[in-house]
Design a protein around this motif. Structure first.
Motif, PDB file in Angstrom:
ATOM      1  N   GLU A   1     -12.543  19.107 -15.109  1.00 19.85           N
ATOM      2  CA  GLU A   1     -13.101  18.433 -14.149  1.00 19.85           C
ATOM      3  C   GLU A   1     -12.107  17.579 -13.496  1.00 19.85           C
ATOM      4  O   GLU A   1     -11.891  16.596 -14.122  1.00 19.85           O
TER       5      GLU A   1
ATOM      6  N   ASN B   1      -4.734  20.087 -13.729  1.00 15.19           N
ATOM      7  CA  ASN B   1      -6.250  20.886 -13.744  1.00 15.19           C
ATOM      8  C   ASN B   1      -6.028  22.113 -13.668  1.00 15.19           C
ATOM      9  O   ASN B   1      -7.214  22.546 -14.358  1.00 15.19           O
TER      10      ASN B   1
ATOM     11  N   ALA C   1      -8.668  17.959 -18.180  1.00 16.18           N
ATOM     12  CA  ALA C   1      -9.726  17.619 -17.306  1.00 16.18           C
ATOM     13  C   ALA C   1      -8.565  16.229 -17.133  1.00 16.18           C
ATOM     14  O   ALA C   1      -8.208  15.926 -17.506  1.00 16.18           O
TER      15      ALA C   1
ATOM     16  N   LYS D   1     -13.174  16.899  -7.531  1.00 14.55           N
ATOM     17  CA  LYS D   1     -14.661  17.456  -8.003  1.00 14.55           C
ATOM     18  C   LYS D   1     -15.914  16.776  -7.846  1.00 14.55           C
ATOM     19  O   LYS D   1     -16.670  17.213  -6.802  1.00 14.55           O
TER      20      LYS D   1
ATOM     21  N   THR E   1     -20.951  15.328  -5.536  1.00  8.84           N
ATOM     22  CA  THR E   1     -19.514  15.858  -4.864  1.00  8.84           C
ATOM     23  C   THR E   1     -19.293  15.513  -3.447  1.00  8.84           C
ATOM     24  O   THR E   1     -20.081  15.029  -3.047  1.00  8.84           O
TER      25      THR E   1
END
Lengths: 307, 392
Positions: free
Chosen positions: A30, A179, A184, A200, A215
């Motif tokens: 992420e 990404n 990550a 994210k 988020t």
């Protein structure tokens, strides 16, 4: 699932607490953002995770390896771009990438070198000297150096600070590309837009603490006021009277400018116009918008990000 | 090992692509040497004007006079003591030599007694304007008058007299031909200024590239966060430091070669010493000044500070270490200070090897002192050096 685990992380400089027992996790693959104003403790947090600064308390694990007390182990699985590092002058872009690879005892093949150059859009600058690069290109080179060891997680500390809008956007593309390769990314920023576009999940940091982590969409949803009304008015209106309007959740004013958050924007507009008429005041620059991350931050901390 | 080699290669590129550092490293010492060489030693334009009075009028004294007349860098005027001394006071002469009566017989007498050693002793007169040295050869006397301000001239004349006499003594014991003697010795006798200067300039260059090259690079790498960036990689920082040292030593060796070649081509300097000995001495000196460079970097947060501290250290050394002119005649009170300067030990060792052809054993004491200074400074560096700019 998580690549980084931070628990009760603490850092003090004398009597000043720079990072106050924060905990969070970064999941594999992420883009994780740490958002906050200057001095919030973002860089200190990052540097403790990278093994550059020893924490005064708490623990950090990267890929199930404890970073402290011996950060040597994690060095090979992380890639780091420090805030505003200059690099060796008089070396060419390709030379410096190969040099950094050799620090990891890696001999870069031509294909691998080209892939990295492509990743950061510097293919046509391979033979340029570092001091001939623009600010954005230097920043991308700095990211390229963070990629030479195929890290599992890449740390970017305010990668776009000081760049013009165009360079910033091209750097966003670079970050997204990295990404997509499965790495990550942990980045700090004080640009709301950047966090909203890239991340994210976002941890909002202020005064050494994480005040919220979610988020971008959820963070905005949590903000009760769904609309923002901004305007300027001469002479000034009484704040208390605006707050009294039904549906208004928060009012902020600087000089003659106002920002009003309300769940009933229609009533807010008409009542404010009425108030102005009573006072014979002139209202200008009326602007109505949906809330964004900047508003989330303002709402939670009571201050703008860049003050 | 491979990492180390890569680093050395990269650092070498960084050094040799930087025109500014190349200027200080090579052009600057060449310019200084050329300027000083032309002003003080230059081919024939600045000959020493020497007044000669021969009261002895023997075969021996005549051959001394002949010897001086044959040396290129002297113009010899002959006359009575009084007239020559007056010319010296008026600045028309650089030095006056008076050969006293009995000189020749004393020299021959000495030889007969098979005494090989020549004892020379300096007696300084009370005259504030002029200094008079008595150079005693047993009972034989040569008197040298000179302007005390002209340190180099007096040194040159004195060493010439000594070598002429030493040469004569040696030769007389083998063959009676006196004139051949003095001719043979004259090359060594006229210690050319540039021969004297070259080793000093090499020492000076090693010092400044060691101190400035190292300290400004380390401070700017620290200031720009490059050292922190390296700390994130698995590269041991000792590799990085080691590569800096290796490159600096290579740089010192290159400087030495370039300066020697330049002096050879442009000034005809003859290096009679062993080149390996010279290289060893250069390396010892380079490591000493590189360590001092690290110490300077330890005290400096900014490049400007490193520059200033570097100048404070190098400037006095440049002038007190006897690299541009001999300092044997410097005031007594300053001698203890001179005896502590690393550059003096380096320059002296380089001169002894390059020009006088001495071996490493003979300059060992200088090398040991340099290594001892290095060790002390290194311990200080270990305690004081910082990788990061202070404050967060």
């Amino acid at each position: 699932m998580s690549i980084i685990k931070v628990d009760d992380l603490l850092k003090k400089y004398g009597s000043l607490t720079a990072v106050d027992k924060i905990s969070f996790e970064v999941k594999k693959g992420e883009i994780f953002g740490i958002l906050g104003p200057n001095g919030a403790g973002k860089t200190t947090t990052l540097e403790m995770i990278e093994g550059l600064r020893q924490p005064d308390g708490g623990s950090i694990q990267i890929d199930n390896n404890a970073v402290w007390p011996n950060p040597k182990k994690v060095k090979r699985i992380i890639g780091v771009q420090l805030q505003s590092t200059s690099l060796f002058d008089y070396l060419r872009v390709a030379e410096i990438i190969k040099l950094f690879a050799s620090f990891y005892s890696i001999k870069l093949s031509k294909e691998k070198l080209n892939l990295i150059l492509e990743d950061v859009s510097l293919t046509n600058k391979a033979k340029a000297y570092v001091n001939e690069l623009s600010g954005g290109q230097q920043q991308r080179l700095s990211i390229a150096l963070a990629l030479v060891n195929e890290p599992k997680v890449v740390f970017l500390d305010e990668p776009t600070t000081g760049l013009d809008p165009q360079a910033r956007r091209s750097l966003w593309d670079v970050i997204k590309r990295i990404n997509k390769e499965g790495k990550a990314v942990v980045l700090t920023t004080h640009y709301m837009e950047e966090a909203q576009v890239l991340c994210k999940r976002i941890a909002i940091m202020d005064k050494a603490k994480i005040i919220d982590l979610d988020t971008p969409a959820n963070l905005i949803k949590k903000l009760e006021a769904d609309s923002k009304l901004s305007f300027s008015c001469k002479p000034k209106l009484e704040e208390a009277k605006i707050k009294g309007i039904k549906g208004v959740t928060s009012v902020q004013s600087v000089d003659h400018s106002y920002m009003v958050y309300s769940s009933n924007i229609q009533k807010a507009v008409s009542d404010i116009l009425k108030l102005a008429k009573e006072k014979d005041a002139v209202i200008e620059d009326i602007h109505i918008s949906g809330a964004n991350l900047e508003d989330v931050f303002l709402n939670m901390t009571g201050r703008a990000l860049r003050d | 090992m491979r990492r180390f080699v890569d680093l050395v290669v990269a650092n070498t590129k960084i050094t040799f692509r930087n025109w500014q550092s190349l200027f200080w490293m090579l052009a600057f010492p060449i310019i200084i040497m050329t300027m000083l060489g032309i002003v003080f030693g230059g081919g024939g334009t600045t000959k020493v004007k020497l007044g000669l009075t021969d009261y002895d009028r023997s075969k021996v004294s005549e051959s001394v006079v002949n010897a001086f007349e044959k040396i290129d860098s002297f113009i010899v005027y002959r006359g009575a003591r009084k007239t020559e001394l007056n010319k010296l006071k008026d600045g028309k002469l650089d030095a006056v030599i008076v050969i006293e009566k009995g000189f020749g017989s004393a020299v021959s007498g000495q030889l007969e007694r098979r005494q090989k050693q020549i004892i020379s002793k300096l007696l300084i007169s009370q005259n504030p304007l002029l200094k008079a040295d008595n150079i005693k050869v047993q009972k034989a006397r040569i008197k040298l008058y000179y302007d005390p301000a002209q340190t180099f001239t007096s040194q040159m004349v004195r060493s010439t007299i000594r070598s002429i006499i030493a040469g004569m003594e040696k030769q007389m014991s083998q063959t009676p031909s006196l004139i051949a003697v003095t001719e043979k010795r004259q090359a060594a006798a006229g210690l050319d200024f540039i021969d004297f200067l070259l080793p000093g300039i090499i020492g000076m260059s090693i010092m400044s590239t060691g101190i400035f090259g190292l300290s400004t690079v380390m401070v700017s790498y620290r200031e720009q966060g490059i050292l922190r960036r390296l700390k994130i990689t698995p590269l041991p920082l000792s590799y990085f430091i080691g590569s800096q040292v290796v490159v600096s030593v290579i740089r010192a060796l290159i400087q030495t070669v370039v300066l020697i070649l330049f002096a050879k081509v442009c000034f005809g300097v003859q290096i009679i010493g062993n080149l390996f000995y010279l290289a060893v001495t250069v390396m010892v000196g380079a490591i000493c000044f590189i360590t001092i460079g690290f110490l300077v970097a330890s005290f400096s947060n900014r490049v400007e500070t490193a520059d200033t501290i570097g100048n404070i250290i190098t400037m006095p050394m440049m002038f007190l270490s006897g690299i541009f002119f001999p300092i044997e005649n410097a005031p007594k009170w300053i001698q203890p200070i001179i005896k502590m300067l690393p550059l003096k030990f380096l320059a002296d060792a380089l001169r002894d090897i390059a020009v006088k052809g001495k071996s490493l054993d003979q300059v060992a004491i200088n090398l040991y002192i340099l290594l001892a200074i290095t060790a002390v400074v290194f311990i200080m560096v270990l305690k004081l050096f910082r990788w990061e700019v202070k404050a967060s």
